[in-house]
Design a protein around this motif. Structure first.
Motif, mmCIF file in Angstrom:
data_model
loop_
_atom_site.group_PDB
_atom_site.id
_atom_site.type_symbol
_atom_site.label_atom_id
_atom_site.label_comp_id
_atom_site.label_asym_id
_atom_site.label_seq_id
_atom_site.Cartn_x
_atom_site.Cartn_y
_atom_site.Cartn_z
ATOM 1 N N ARG A 102 -17.535 -41.658 65.638
ATOM 2 C CA ARG A 102 -17.069 -40.272 65.622
ATOM 3 C C ARG A 102 -15.887 -40.120 64.659
ATOM 4 N NH1 ARG A 102 -16.097 -39.695 70.784
ATOM 5 N NH2 ARG A 102 -18.155 -38.890 71.368
ATOM 6 N N GLU A 103 -14.963 -41.087 64.686
ATOM 7 C CA GLU A 103 -13.802 -41.039 63.800
ATOM 8 C C GLU A 103 -14.224 -41.195 62.338
ATOM 9 O OE1 GLU A 103 -10.976 -43.930 65.021
ATOM 10 O OE2 GLU A 103 -10.585 -42.990 66.966
ATOM 11 N N ARG A 104 -15.163 -42.107 62.080
ATOM 12 C CA ARG A 104 -15.625 -42.306 60.711
ATOM 13 C C ARG A 104 -16.336 -41.063 60.187
ATOM 14 N NH1 ARG A 104 -17.473 -48.467 59.505
ATOM 15 N NH2 ARG A 104 -15.911 -49.552 60.758
ATOM 16 N N ILE A 105 -17.121 -40.436 61.062
ATOM 17 C CA ILE A 105 -17.835 -39.220 60.670
ATOM 18 C C ILE A 105 -16.851 -38.115 60.303
ATOM 19 C CG2 ILE A 105 -19.225 -37.315 61.621
ATOM 20 C CD1 ILE A 105 -20.810 -39.478 63.143
ATOM 21 N N GLY A 106 -15.787 -37.993 61.117
ATOM 22 C CA GLY A 106 -14.788 -36.973 60.840
ATOM 23 C C GLY A 106 -14.163 -37.125 59.464
ATOM 24 N N LYS A 107 -13.979 -38.380 59.024
ATOM 25 C CA LYS A 107 -13.368 -38.632 57.718
ATOM 26 C C LYS A 107 -14.351 -38.390 56.575
ATOM 27 C CE LYS A 107 -10.181 -42.096 59.592
ATOM 28 N NZ LYS A 107 -9.802 -43.543 59.576
ATOM 29 N N LEU A 108 -15.646 -38.594 56.847
ATOM 30 C CA LEU A 108 -16.661 -38.462 55.806
ATOM 31 C C LEU A 108 -17.286 -37.078 55.727
ATOM 32 C CD1 LEU A 108 -18.544 -41.862 56.322
ATOM 33 C CD2 LEU A 108 -16.978 -41.277 54.448
ATOM 34 N N GLN A 109 -17.066 -36.247 56.738
ATOM 35 C CA GLN A 109 -17.724 -34.940 56.782
ATOM 36 C C GLN A 109 -17.350 -34.104 55.571
ATOM 37 O OE1 GLN A 109 -16.705 -32.266 60.037
ATOM 38 N NE2 GLN A 109 -18.864 -31.724 60.271
ATOM 39 N N ALA A 110 -18.345 -33.458 54.981
ATOM 40 C CA ALA A 110 -18.136 -32.646 53.783
ATOM 41 C C ALA A 110 -18.872 -31.327 53.935
ATOM 42 C CB ALA A 110 -18.627 -33.412 52.550
ATOM 43 N N ASP A 111 -18.911 -30.568 52.856
ATOM 44 C CA ASP A 111 -19.614 -29.285 52.878
ATOM 45 C C ASP A 111 -21.119 -29.443 52.680
ATOM 46 O OD1 ASP A 111 -17.247 -27.916 53.267
ATOM 47 O OD2 ASP A 111 -16.864 -27.719 51.120
ATOM 48 N N VAL A 112 -21.562 -30.672 52.391
ATOM 49 C CA VAL A 112 -22.982 -30.973 52.234
ATOM 50 C C VAL A 112 -23.330 -32.145 53.149
ATOM 51 C CG1 VAL A 112 -23.067 -30.154 49.856
ATOM 52 C CG2 VAL A 112 -22.500 -32.543 50.313
ATOM 53 N N PRO A 113 -24.614 -32.345 53.475
ATOM 54 C CA PRO A 113 -24.989 -33.468 54.340
ATOM 55 C C PRO A 113 -24.630 -34.811 53.701
ATOM 56 C CG PRO A 113 -26.786 -31.887 54.149
ATOM 57 C CD PRO A 113 -25.768 -31.500 53.132
ATOM 58 N N LEU B 220 -24.328 -35.425 64.117
ATOM 59 C CA LEU B 220 -25.314 -36.065 63.260
ATOM 60 C C LEU B 220 -26.652 -35.345 63.400
ATOM 61 C CD1 LEU B 220 -24.664 -39.875 63.940
ATOM 62 C CD2 LEU B 220 -23.925 -38.560 61.949
ATOM 63 N N VAL B 221 -27.468 -35.442 62.366
ATOM 64 C CA VAL B 221 -28.819 -34.880 62.382
ATOM 65 C C VAL B 221 -29.766 -35.948 61.851
ATOM 66 C CG1 VAL B 221 -30.367 -33.139 61.447
ATOM 67 C CG2 VAL B 221 -28.049 -32.509 62.081
ATOM 68 N N GLN B 222 -30.855 -36.208 62.589
ATOM 69 C CA GLN B 222 -31.853 -37.182 62.155
ATOM 70 C C GLN B 222 -33.068 -36.449 61.607
ATOM 71 O OE1 GLN B 222 -32.045 -39.402 65.926
ATOM 72 N NE2 GLN B 222 -31.287 -41.187 64.825
ATOM 73 N N GLU B 223 -33.532 -36.886 60.434
ATOM 74 C CA GLU B 223 -34.715 -36.298 59.812
ATOM 75 C C GLU B 223 -35.749 -37.389 59.587
ATOM 76 O OE1 GLU B 223 -34.214 -33.773 56.492
ATOM 77 O OE2 GLU B 223 -32.337 -32.900 57.233
ATOM 78 N N GLN B 224 -36.951 -37.147 60.066
ATOM 79 C CA GLN B 224 -38.019 -38.136 59.952
ATOM 80 C C GLN B 224 -38.284 -38.470 58.491
ATOM 81 O OE1 GLN B 224 -39.404 -39.661 62.460
ATOM 82 N NE2 GLN B 224 -40.704 -40.909 61.134
ATOM 83 N N GLY B 225 -38.231 -39.761 58.171
ATOM 84 C CA GLY B 225 -38.531 -40.210 56.823
ATOM 85 C C GLY B 225 -37.367 -40.127 55.853
ATOM 86 N N ARG B 226 -36.252 -39.522 56.259
ATOM 87 C CA ARG B 226 -35.104 -39.375 55.353
ATOM 88 C C ARG B 226 -33.888 -40.153 55.815
ATOM 89 N NH1 ARG B 226 -33.074 -33.810 53.994
ATOM 90 N NH2 ARG B 226 -31.993 -35.042 52.419
ATOM 91 N N GLY B 227 -33.662 -40.191 57.129
ATOM 92 C CA GLY B 227 -32.512 -40.912 57.642
ATOM 93 C C GLY B 227 -31.646 -40.049 58.541
ATOM 94 N N THR B 228 -30.399 -40.488 58.751
ATOM 95 C CA THR B 228 -29.452 -39.784 59.619
ATOM 96 C C THR B 228 -28.301 -39.269 58.770
ATOM 97 O OG1 THR B 228 -30.034 -41.250 61.458
ATOM 98 C CG2 THR B 228 -27.988 -39.995 61.660
ATOM 99 N N PHE B 229 -27.922 -37.998 58.996
ATOM 100 C CA PHE B 229 -26.937 -37.344 58.158
ATOM 101 C C PHE B 229 -25.802 -36.762 59.005
ATOM 102 C CE2 PHE B 229 -30.877 -37.346 55.901
ATOM 103 C CZ PHE B 229 -30.545 -37.539 54.563
ATOM 104 N N ILE B 230 -24.616 -36.760 58.411
ATOM 105 C CA ILE B 230 -23.469 -36.094 59.034
ATOM 106 C C ILE B 230 -23.633 -34.590 58.847
ATOM 107 C CG2 ILE B 230 -20.970 -35.801 58.978
ATOM 108 C CD1 ILE B 230 -20.794 -38.646 57.838
#
Length: 349
Positions: free
Chosen positions: A16-27, A60-70
């Motif tokens: 959760r902490e790492r995601i907060g630091k990496l979160q941007a305006d795009v996935p 996070l959002v998981q998309e089949q065939g693409r991976g997991t995104f912030i």
């Protein structure tokens, strides 16, 4: 071996902490489960559990065939207009739950929601996005795209709609996986309790199920009905006849059933119990949607969970992307569903 809940909580908090630091305006795509387990020095089971928690939180959002995104920051969306198709019934439990979840998420993100009526559309262009829920034709979507900078259609049938992002669950895949689950447990004679073809979810779930059963050499009988409790309940007499005398075509007694949704599954189970059949001993049943009733029913219904939090997060992400879709037919995002095994499904004995 499953690790202690305290360790899972620690991993969730660290991610959760790492995601907060990496979160941007795009996935932003995160590393794979394998890479994360090596980076953190823990098992993939614990990483998978932490990711699931963060998906449920909408981080996070998981998309089949693409991976997991912030999930991107949603600060760019200040207001959101919502337009529900007239075909959606006011007492539909799935859509009611969706609106509740969307309202909660919007409150967290300080997004103001406004319900728009199809007969009273704005008379000038709006500077906020529109979420069109349910089925709309190409002409209506073109009208919406002329009034709003960004338009997303959620859970409708695919239509040619320029500059509109369409978000749907991968219903055909749900049908295929339902067939695989039943066949893997030894069930070869199956029943498909299908909904009306005019509904995208019913049509694609039935198509995926039928194609997979044929591919793997199984057999199935079809019963079409309304996608509600009554539809399932009224189908129970015919299914009971197949359990006594064999299904049409093969003449064999079916051992498992896949229903287009949980309401149908609950209705047919109730009718079969009244006819003296034991569920799942005499017929395993799988439904779809994971409505609250499915876990409270007797037996609890095996189903597919449509993750609303992930769906809402991905919808908001699509509506705030830097550029709207420019392809002639817009764009389509398919969302995965989780299999939830409960008491209504057992191996063939």
């Amino acid at each position: 071996m499953e690790e202690k809940p305290l360790l899972k909580d620690r991993i969730t908090e660290e991610l959760r902490e790492r995601i907060g630091k990496l979160q941007a305006d795009v996935p932003v795509r995160i590393p794979s489960e394998r890479d994360l387990s090596e980076m953190l020095g823990v098992s993939r089971i614990s990483v998978r559990a932490a990711i699931k928690n963060l998906v449920q939180e909408g981080r996070l959002v998981q998309e089949q065939g693409r991976g997991t995104f912030i999930t991107p920051r949603a600060a760019s969306i200040k207001s959101l207009h919502i337009l529900c198709s007239p075909d959606i019934k006011q007492n539909d439990p799935f859509y009611n739950e969706f609106l509740v979840q969307l309202t909660n998420e919007a409150a967290k993100r300080s997004i103001h929601l406004f319900i728009v009526h199809p007969d009273r559309l704005p008379d000038r262009r709006q500077d906020c996005p529109l979420l069109a829920v349910g089925q709309w034709d190409a002409g209506s979507l073109a009208t919406f795209a002329g009034l709003y900078d960004r338009v997303a259609m959620l859970l409708g049938d695919a239509v040619s709609a320029p500059n509109v992002t369409q978000l749907v669950f991968d219903d055909e895949r749900i049908g295929r996986e339902a067939a695989d689950r039943l066949l893997d447990l030894g069930h070869r004679e199956l029943v498909l309790l299908a909904g009306p073809d005019r509904y995208r979810s019913a049509r694609l779930r039935a198509q995926g199920f039928a194609d997979r059963v044929r591919e793997r050499g199984g057999a199935f009988a079809i019963r079409a009905a309304k996608m509600n409790w009554q539809g399932g309940y009224e189908s129970g007499d015919e299914v009971a006849g197949w359990l006594r005398d064999g299904s049409p075509g093969s003449g064999a007694v079916p051992t498992a059933l896949f229903a287009a949704n949980d309401w149908m599954a609950a209705g047919v189970i109730q009718k079969l119990k009244e006819c003296g059949f034991r569920i799942p001993e005499m017929l395993s049943v799988v439904g779809c949607d994971d409505i609250p009733l499915s876990s409270q029913f007797e037996p609890a219904i095996t189903t597919f969970r449509l993750d609303m939090k992930a769906m809402i997060a991905r919808t908001l992400e699509a509506l705030q992307e830097d550029e709207p879709p420019e392809r002639d037919a817009g764009s389509e995002i398919k969302l995965a569903a989780d299999f939830v095994e409960r008491d209504s499904l057992i191996p063939l004995r």
